[in-house]
Design an enzyme around this catalytic site. Sequence first.
Site, mmCIF file in Angstrom:
data_model
loop_
_atom_site.group_PDB
_atom_site.id
_atom_site.type_symbol
_atom_site.label_atom_id
_atom_site.label_comp_id
_atom_site.label_asym_id
_atom_site.label_seq_id
_atom_site.Cartn_x
_atom_site.Cartn_y
_atom_site.Cartn_z
ATOM 1 N N HIS A 100 0.775 -1.059 0.062
ATOM 2 C CA HIS A 100 -0.087 -0.217 -0.027
ATOM 3 C C HIS A 100 1.097 1.419 -0.147
ATOM 4 O O HIS A 100 0.472 2.525 0.240
ATOM 5 C CB HIS A 100 -0.855 -0.007 1.323
ATOM 6 C CG HIS A 100 -1.488 -1.276 1.481
ATOM 7 N ND1 HIS A 100 -1.356 -2.207 2.269
ATOM 8 C CD2 HIS A 100 -2.674 -1.864 0.778
ATOM 9 C CE1 HIS A 100 -2.033 -3.202 2.273
ATOM 10 N NE2 HIS A 100 -3.064 -3.049 1.512
HETATM 11 S S1 FES Z 1 1.764 -0.519 3.348
HETATM 12 FE FE1 FES Z 1 0.417 -1.791 3.697
HETATM 13 S S2 FES Z 1 1.288 -3.453 4.655
HETATM 14 FE FE2 FES Z 1 2.950 -2.024 3.902
#
Ligand code: FES
Length: 143
Positions: A100
């Site tokens: 993410h």
């Molecule tokens: S940014 Fe979501 S698991 Fe690393």
Amino acid sequence: MMTVAWRGVPVFVVNRTKEMLAAVVKANAMVADPGTTRPFSMPLPAYCRNEYRSRADHKGILIVVGVCTHLGCTPRPRFQAGPQANLPDNWPGGFLCPCHGSTYDLAGRVFKDKPAPQNLDVPRYMFDSPTSVLIGKDEHGEA
Ligand code: FES
């Protein structure tokens, strides 16, 4: 950098250059918790409560648990500073989580306004020779 397994999780061992240590100082104003006041799953060892999050006698060596504090993916090294895909133009070098987009600096500290809420964990560790490090244990006992 090498990655080793410790208690079922990856641990990154990074031999940082002088330039990389300078990048840590530069990142101070860009990270969410520069002093690691809110550790993730283990307390920051007292000997790593310094600007490089490393032991003073081996300040270039970074040892962090390679588990993103958002949802547990493994961040990837992106040590090259400067503009590049998926990173800001003022990127000082660090780690990018592919899941993410959380980013961490070269001391494993999460940048501001990312999904991950906390810095990467620093486990207890100690050098048992100039070229060998023990992870999970230090002069005060085992983690
Ligand atoms: S940014 Fe979501 S698991 Fe690393």
